[in-house]
Write a protein that holds these residues in place. Structure first.
Motif, PDB file in Angstrom:
ATOM      1  N   GLU A 157       0.865  -1.232   0.035  1.00  0.00           N
ATOM      2  CA  GLU A 157       0.081  -0.054   0.046  1.00  0.00           C
ATOM      3  C   GLU A 157       0.682   1.195   0.047  1.00  0.00           C
ATOM      4  O   GLU A 157       0.277   2.451  -0.643  1.00  0.00           O
ATOM      5  N   ARG A 158       1.961   1.271   0.714  1.00  0.00           N
ATOM      6  CA  ARG A 158       2.768   2.436   0.814  1.00  0.00           C
ATOM      7  C   ARG A 158       3.428   2.530  -0.800  1.00  0.00           C
ATOM      8  O   ARG A 158       3.571   3.716  -1.102  1.00  0.00           O
ATOM      9  N   ALA A 159       3.754   1.498  -1.225  1.00  0.00           N
ATOM     10  CA  ALA A 159       4.239   1.335  -2.887  1.00  0.00           C
ATOM     11  C   ALA A 159       3.269   2.224  -3.530  1.00  0.00           C
ATOM     12  O   ALA A 159       3.487   2.984  -4.612  1.00  0.00           O
ATOM     13  N   LEU A 160       2.142   1.841  -3.471  1.00  0.00           N
ATOM     14  CA  LEU A 160       0.895   2.157  -4.409  1.00  0.00           C
ATOM     15  C   LEU A 160       0.635   3.559  -4.251  1.00  0.00           C
ATOM     16  O   LEU A 160       0.459   4.540  -5.135  1.00  0.00           O
ATOM     17  N   ASP A 161       0.492   4.096  -2.627  1.00  0.00           N
ATOM     18  CA  ASP A 161       0.542   5.583  -2.594  1.00  0.00           C
ATOM     19  C   ASP A 161       1.262   6.386  -2.936  1.00  0.00           C
ATOM     20  O   ASP A 161       0.914   7.323  -3.320  1.00  0.00           O
ATOM     21  N   ALA A 162       2.531   5.960  -2.845  1.00  0.00           N
ATOM     22  CA  ALA A 162       3.662   6.786  -3.393  1.00  0.00           C
ATOM     23  C   ALA A 162       3.719   7.076  -5.195  1.00  0.00           C
ATOM     24  O   ALA A 162       4.379   7.661  -5.654  1.00  0.00           O
ATOM     25  N   ALA A 163       2.841   5.938  -5.674  1.00  0.00           N
ATOM     26  CA  ALA A 163       2.577   6.056  -7.161  1.00  0.00           C
ATOM     27  C   ALA A 163       3.786   6.114  -7.910  1.00  0.00           C
ATOM     28  O   ALA A 163       3.866   6.397  -9.062  1.00  0.00           O
ATOM     29  N   ASP A 164       4.802   5.327  -7.400  1.00  0.00           N
ATOM     30  CA  ASP A 164       5.998   5.226  -7.999  1.00  0.00           C
ATOM     31  C   ASP A 164       6.108   3.709  -8.625  1.00  0.00           C
ATOM     32  O   ASP A 164       6.981   3.326  -9.621  1.00  0.00           O
ATOM     33  N   GLY A 165       5.274   2.933  -8.253  1.00  0.00           N
ATOM     34  CA  GLY A 165       5.135   1.465  -8.685  1.00  0.00           C
ATOM     35  C   GLY A 165       6.487   0.527  -8.137  1.00  0.00           C
ATOM     36  O   GLY A 165       6.789  -0.553  -8.805  1.00  0.00           O
ATOM     37  N   GLU A 166       7.261   1.325  -7.430  1.00  0.00           N
ATOM     38  CA  GLU A 166       8.740   0.605  -7.010  1.00  0.00           C
ATOM     39  C   GLU A 166       8.606  -0.022  -5.739  1.00  0.00           C
ATOM     40  O   GLU A 166       8.158   0.901  -4.771  1.00  0.00           O
ATOM     41  N   LEU A 167       8.799  -0.964  -5.338  1.00  0.00           N
ATOM     42  CA  LEU A 167       9.208  -1.723  -4.269  1.00  0.00           C
ATOM     43  C   LEU A 167      10.621  -1.608  -3.685  1.00  0.00           C
ATOM     44  O   LEU A 167      11.364  -1.103  -4.614  1.00  0.00           O
ATOM     45  N   ASP A 168      10.701  -1.675  -2.483  1.00  0.00           N
ATOM     46  CA  ASP A 168      12.346  -1.859  -1.982  1.00  0.00           C
ATOM     47  C   ASP A 168      13.067  -2.882  -3.159  1.00  0.00           C
ATOM     48  O   ASP A 168      12.130  -3.588  -3.626  1.00  0.00           O
ATOM     49  N   ASP A 169      14.115  -2.750  -2.837  1.00  0.00           N
ATOM     50  CA  ASP A 169      15.324  -3.610  -3.870  1.00  0.00           C
ATOM     51  C   ASP A 169      15.066  -5.026  -3.394  1.00  0.00           C
ATOM     52  O   ASP A 169      15.613  -5.976  -3.951  1.00  0.00           O
ATOM     53  N   ASP A 170      14.790  -5.136  -2.288  1.00  0.00           N
ATOM     54  CA  ASP A 170      14.730  -6.609  -1.475  1.00  0.00           C
ATOM     55  C   ASP A 170      13.584  -7.437  -2.514  1.00  0.00           C
ATOM     56  O   ASP A 170      12.719  -6.903  -2.874  1.00  0.00           O
ATOM     57  N   ALA A 171      13.992  -8.546  -2.274  1.00  0.00           N
ATOM     58  CA  ALA A 171      13.026  -9.702  -3.194  1.00  0.00           C
ATOM     59  C   ALA A 171      12.010  -9.765  -2.326  1.00  0.00           C
ATOM     60  O   ALA A 171      12.104  -9.676  -1.001  1.00  0.00           O
ATOM     61  N   PHE A 172      10.783  -9.926  -2.832  1.00  0.00           N
ATOM     62  CA  PHE A 172       9.401 -10.155  -2.174  1.00  0.00           C
ATOM     63  C   PHE A 172       9.393 -11.850  -1.600  1.00  0.00           C
ATOM     64  O   PHE A 172       9.695 -12.500  -2.488  1.00  0.00           O
ATOM     65  N   ASP A 173       9.288 -11.870  -0.433  1.00  0.00           N
ATOM     66  CA  ASP A 173       9.023 -13.251   0.104  1.00  0.00           C
ATOM     67  C   ASP A 173       7.695 -12.993   0.837  1.00  0.00           C
ATOM     68  O   ASP A 173       7.414 -12.589   1.761  1.00  0.00           O
ATOM     69  N   ALA A 174       6.716 -14.008   0.351  1.00  0.00           N
ATOM     70  CA  ALA A 174       5.548 -14.209   0.975  1.00  0.00           C
ATOM     71  C   ALA A 174       5.612 -14.850   2.006  1.00  0.00           C
ATOM     72  O   ALA A 174       6.417 -15.794   2.368  1.00  0.00           O
ATOM     73  N   PRO A 175       4.730 -14.484   2.938  1.00  0.00           N
ATOM     74  CA  PRO A 175       4.681 -15.153   4.267  1.00  0.00           C
ATOM     75  C   PRO A 175       4.422 -16.566   4.131  1.00  0.00           C
ATOM     76  O   PRO A 175       3.704 -16.752   2.888  1.00  0.00           O
ATOM     77  N   ALA A 176       4.701 -17.366   5.011  1.00  0.00           N
ATOM     78  CA  ALA A 176       4.380 -18.732   5.103  1.00  0.00           C
ATOM     79  C   ALA A 176       2.854 -18.876   5.044  1.00  0.00           C
ATOM     80  O   ALA A 176       2.345 -18.240   6.178  1.00  0.00           O
ATOM     81  N   GLY A 177       1.975 -19.607   4.600  1.00  0.00           N
ATOM     82  CA  GLY A 177       0.781 -19.872   4.734  1.00  0.00           C
ATOM     83  C   GLY A 177      -0.290 -18.738   3.917  1.00  0.00           C
ATOM     84  O   GLY A 177       0.233 -17.888   3.388  1.00  0.00           O
ATOM     85  N   PRO A 178      -1.444 -19.202   3.787  1.00  0.00           N
ATOM     86  CA  PRO A 178      -2.157 -18.498   3.111  1.00  0.00           C
ATOM     87  C   PRO A 178      -2.637 -17.086   3.516  1.00  0.00           C
ATOM     88  O   PRO A 178      -2.346 -16.839   4.991  1.00  0.00           O
TER      89      PRO A 178
END
Length: 92
Positions: A16-37
């Protein structure tokens, strides 16, 4: 609060912070989904984030197409040699 809920809250906050910034960029960190649904109590929020991401992607695709058309038009403009005159005097 469970660890899974806490992890998903952090992920959604980040998106949501990335979307609010409207730059479409996330941190350079790779996205790791939390375990589980996604926890059920966050499903509606996660779906809203996904919908916003899809809208941003669609907007970027339109912008990209517009830029591609503009670049193609610019490439069709003939380049002027520095040896050629810039103006032609036709009032002799």
């Amino acid at each position: 609060m469970t660890d899974n809920l806490r992890a998903w809250l952090a992920v959604l906050d980040r998106f949501e912070r990335a979307l609010d910034a409207a730059d479409g960029e996330l941190d350079d960190d790779a996205f790791d989904a939390p375990a589980g649904p996604v926890p059920e109590e966050l499903r509606e929020r996660a779906e809203a984030v996904l919908a916003r991401q899809k809208l941003m992607i669609d907007g970027l695709a339109v912008s990209r197409a517009n830029v591609a058309r503009e670049l193609a038009a610019l490439r069709r403009v003939p380049t002027v040699s520095t040896d050629a005159p810039a103006y032609l005097d036709v009032q002799g």
